[in-house]
Design a protein around this motif. Structure first.
Motif, PDB file in Angstrom:
ATOM      1  N   LYS A 244       0.842  -1.191   0.000  1.00 44.40           N
ATOM      2  CA  LYS A 244       0.000   0.000   0.000  1.00 44.40           C
ATOM      3  C   LYS A 244       0.883   1.250   0.000  1.00 44.40           C
ATOM      4  CE  LYS A 244      -3.603  -0.265   2.609  1.00 44.40           C
ATOM      5  NZ  LYS A 244      -4.479  -0.257   3.809  1.00 44.40           N
ATOM      6  N   GLU A 245       0.612   2.147  -0.923  1.00 41.39           N
ATOM      7  CA  GLU A 245       1.475   3.311  -1.115  1.00 41.39           C
ATOM      8  C   GLU A 245       1.561   4.169   0.143  1.00 41.39           C
ATOM      9  OE1 GLU A 245       2.186   6.725  -4.560  1.00 41.39           O
ATOM     10  OE2 GLU A 245       0.318   5.570  -4.500  1.00 41.39           O
ATOM     11  N   GLU A 246       0.453   4.303   0.838  1.00 39.93           N
ATOM     12  CA  GLU A 246       0.472   5.142   2.037  1.00 39.93           C
ATOM     13  C   GLU A 246       1.263   4.512   3.178  1.00 39.93           C
ATOM     14  OE1 GLU A 246      -3.590   4.109   4.396  1.00 39.93           O
ATOM     15  OE2 GLU A 246      -3.857   5.032   2.429  1.00 39.93           O
ATOM     16  N   LYS A 247       1.585   3.208   3.044  1.00 38.61           N
ATOM     17  CA  LYS A 247       2.384   2.524   4.073  1.00 38.61           C
ATOM     18  C   LYS A 247       3.829   2.315   3.611  1.00 38.61           C
ATOM     19  CE  LYS A 247      -0.875   1.506   7.167  1.00 38.61           C
ATOM     20  NZ  LYS A 247      -1.269   0.119   7.389  1.00 38.61           N
ATOM     21  N   ALA A 248       4.184   2.879   2.457  1.00 40.95           N
ATOM     22  CA  ALA A 248       5.496   2.607   1.869  1.00 40.95           C
ATOM     23  C   ALA A 248       6.649   2.994   2.794  1.00 40.95           C
ATOM     24  CB  ALA A 248       5.631   3.335   0.533  1.00 40.95           C
ATOM     25  N   ASP A 249       6.471   4.015   3.609  1.00 38.98           N
ATOM     26  CA  ASP A 249       7.533   4.462   4.510  1.00 38.98           C
ATOM     27  C   ASP A 249       7.236   4.127   5.968  1.00 38.98           C
ATOM     28  OD1 ASP A 249       9.027   5.617   2.410  1.00 38.98           O
ATOM     29  OD2 ASP A 249       7.722   7.379   2.438  1.00 38.98           O
ATOM     30  N   ASP A 250       6.194   3.359   6.199  1.00 37.25           N
ATOM     31  CA  ASP A 250       5.841   2.967   7.566  1.00 37.25           C
ATOM     32  C   ASP A 250       6.873   1.963   8.081  1.00 37.25           C
ATOM     33  OD1 ASP A 250       3.774   2.671   9.830  1.00 37.25           O
ATOM     34  OD2 ASP A 250       4.072   0.607   9.165  1.00 37.25           O
ATOM     35  N   PRO A 251       7.501   2.213   9.230  1.00 32.05           N
ATOM     36  CA  PRO A 251       8.572   1.327   9.718  1.00 32.05           C
ATOM     37  C   PRO A 251       8.126  -0.127   9.885  1.00 32.05           C
ATOM     38  CG  PRO A 251       8.584   3.389  10.933  1.00 32.05           C
ATOM     39  CD  PRO A 251       7.337   3.406  10.091  1.00 32.05           C
ATOM     40  N   ALA A 252       6.922  -0.346  10.406  1.00 30.97           N
ATOM     41  CA  ALA A 252       6.453  -1.713  10.600  1.00 30.97           C
ATOM     42  C   ALA A 252       6.262  -2.413   9.257  1.00 30.97           C
ATOM     43  CB  ALA A 252       5.150  -1.706  11.386  1.00 30.97           C
ATOM     44  N   CYS A 253       5.650  -1.725   8.308  1.00 32.69           N
ATOM     45  CA  CYS A 253       5.423  -2.302   6.987  1.00 32.69           C
ATOM     46  C   CYS A 253       6.752  -2.548   6.267  1.00 32.69           C
ATOM     47  CB  CYS A 253       4.529  -1.377   6.163  1.00 32.69           C
ATOM     48  SG  CYS A 253       3.685  -2.181   4.791  1.00 32.69           S
ATOM     49  N   LEU A 254       7.707  -1.654   6.445  1.00 34.40           N
ATOM     50  CA  LEU A 254       9.017  -1.826   5.825  1.00 34.40           C
ATOM     51  C   LEU A 254       9.717  -3.065   6.380  1.00 34.40           C
ATOM     52  CD1 LEU A 254      10.358   1.847   5.655  1.00 34.40           C
ATOM     53  CD2 LEU A 254       9.818   0.348   3.724  1.00 34.40           C
ATOM     54  N   ARG A 255       9.537  -3.338   7.662  1.00 33.80           N
ATOM     55  CA  ARG A 255      10.156  -4.528   8.248  1.00 33.80           C
ATOM     56  C   ARG A 255       9.583  -5.804   7.642  1.00 33.80           C
ATOM     57  NH1 ARG A 255       9.738  -4.461  14.526  1.00 33.80           N
ATOM     58  NH2 ARG A 255       8.443  -2.601  14.324  1.00 33.80           N
TER      59      ARG A 255
ATOM     60  N   LYS B 149       8.035  -6.066   4.729  1.00 36.26           N
ATOM     61  CA  LYS B 149       8.429  -6.104   3.318  1.00 36.26           C
ATOM     62  C   LYS B 149       9.855  -6.617   3.170  1.00 36.26           C
ATOM     63  CE  LYS B 149       9.326  -3.073  -0.653  1.00 36.26           C
ATOM     64  NZ  LYS B 149       9.330  -1.675  -1.140  1.00 36.26           N
ATOM     65  N   ALA B 150      10.778  -6.082   3.957  1.00 33.82           N
ATOM     66  CA  ALA B 150      12.174  -6.505   3.861  1.00 33.82           C
ATOM     67  C   ALA B 150      12.333  -7.974   4.222  1.00 33.82           C
ATOM     68  CB  ALA B 150      13.040  -5.639   4.775  1.00 33.82           C
ATOM     69  N   TRP B 151      11.594  -8.431   5.216  1.00 35.63           N
ATOM     70  CA  TRP B 151      11.678  -9.845   5.615  1.00 35.63           C
ATOM     71  C   TRP B 151      11.180 -10.747   4.496  1.00 35.63           C
ATOM     72  CZ3 TRP B 151       7.858 -13.572   6.305  1.00 35.63           C
ATOM     73  CH2 TRP B 151       8.272 -14.763   6.928  1.00 35.63           C
ATOM     74  N   LEU B 152      10.056 -10.376   3.869  1.00 36.08           N
ATOM     75  CA  LEU B 152       9.522 -11.179   2.778  1.00 36.08           C
ATOM     76  C   LEU B 152      10.497 -11.251   1.614  1.00 36.08           C
ATOM     77  CD1 LEU B 152       5.820  -9.936   2.833  1.00 36.08           C
ATOM     78  CD2 LEU B 152       6.546 -12.299   3.216  1.00 36.08           C
TER      79      LEU B 152
END
Length: 317
Positions: free
Chosen positions: A296-307, A309-312
């Protein structure tokens, strides 16, 4: 002048929530005393609620036999509906409660096969590294027609043009090859040739309910793309099984019931562990079929979402 609402007879006639909760507890534990202990009330309160519910319905819900109670046919029918309804209410309130807590919850959407065969084996490592995050997994084959209210933060899917407001990252091309159990290969050494596989028990994935997913590959397509175009279709073969549940197809292969087409990202772990084997080296790389990580674009810089994403991405790499 304010217009008054008409009485809602369906709500008026509905049994009380407290009575239904007491009934479900009594049915679950088959004992009024244990039900009372589970709900932190008295046994008399449970008995009163059940008695009032039976009076309201005009029928007995339990057969009393000593200390144990058994559901009557009417009670069993009510229990099936009431237990599911109370569970849905509980889950909805828990979701709301978690939204107000300090712990973050992210929603990840993927296919049932991805969830069962790939994600379930790895989520423990994510939770170990991220104890402050919860992940809500939604599985579907209908990525373009999710139920109202379902708004995932991240998708893993081959549908790249999913919906506006999402950013996509390519993950990998799909690779497909035959797999079977070691025992099945030992019993059928002829499987070491494509002709031998073609004449064996074929376990196939059919497209029912998967219309939104591109690049569907069945045995006929796989053989044709190997430049092996037999006159008799796989579906006309005497030893042929098909299902739209890929988890079932893989389980049947694990159980030694035939040869399945294995999507590498879903069966690779089982091949590495020796639970499945590749009887032939031939494989098919679907150059036009990419799996994507869609955020989701609005979550692109969200720290939790980034974690997450990076793990996946790391897991797929």
């Amino acid at each position: 002048m304010t217009k008054r609402s008409q009485p809602d007879q369906s709500l008026i006639a509905m049994p009380s929530f407290k009575a239904m909760r007491s009934f479900v507890a009594a049915a679950k534990y088959r004992n009024f005393t244990r039900a009372a202990e589970a709900l932190c009330v008295t046994q008399a309160a449970i008995s009163r609620q059940i008695r009032e519910l039976e009076t309201h319905l005009g029928t007995e819900l339990f057969v009393r036999s000593g200390r144990e109670v058994m559901l009557t046919p009417s009670g069993a029918a009510l229990f099936d509906a009431a237990q599911l309804s109370l569970l849905n209410i509980f889950q909805a309130t828990e979701r709301i409660r978690r939204q107000k807590s300090d712990k973050r919850t992210l929603t990840l959407c993927c296919s049932p096969a991805m969830s069962t065969l790939w994600l379930s084996r790895r989520m423990h490592s994510f939770f170990s590294a991220n104890p402050d995050l919860d992940v809500n997994i939604i599985t579907t084959q209908h990525f373009l027609a999710l139920e109202p209210g379902i708004d995932p933060d991240i998708f893993v899917t081959k549908i790249f043009d999913l919906r506006p407001g999402y950013l996509r990252t390519p993950l990998f091309h799909e690779v497909v090859y035959p797999v079977c159990s070691p025992g099945y290969l030992n019993a059928h050494p002829e499987l070491k040739t494509l002709e031998g596989i073609r004449n064996s028990v074929l376990l196939d994935l059919n497209p029912y309910g998967r219309a939104q997913l591109t690049e569907h590959v069945d045995w006929d397509a796989w053989f044709a793309l190997q430049a092996r175009d037999w006159p008799l279709a796989a579906s006309d073969h005497s030893h042929y099984f098909t299902s739209n549940d890929y988890g079932l197809v893989v389980q049947m292969a694990l159980d030694g019931q035939g040869v399945a087409l294995g999507w590498d990202h879903l069966v690779r772990d089982m091949v590495r562990e020796g639970r499945l084997v590749r009887p032939v080296a031939e494989e098919l790389t679907l150059s036009e079929a990419l799996q994507y990580l869609i955020v989701k674009e609005e979550k692109a810089d969200d720290p939790a979402c980034l974690r997450l994403k990076a793990w996946l991405i790391a897991q797929f790499a």
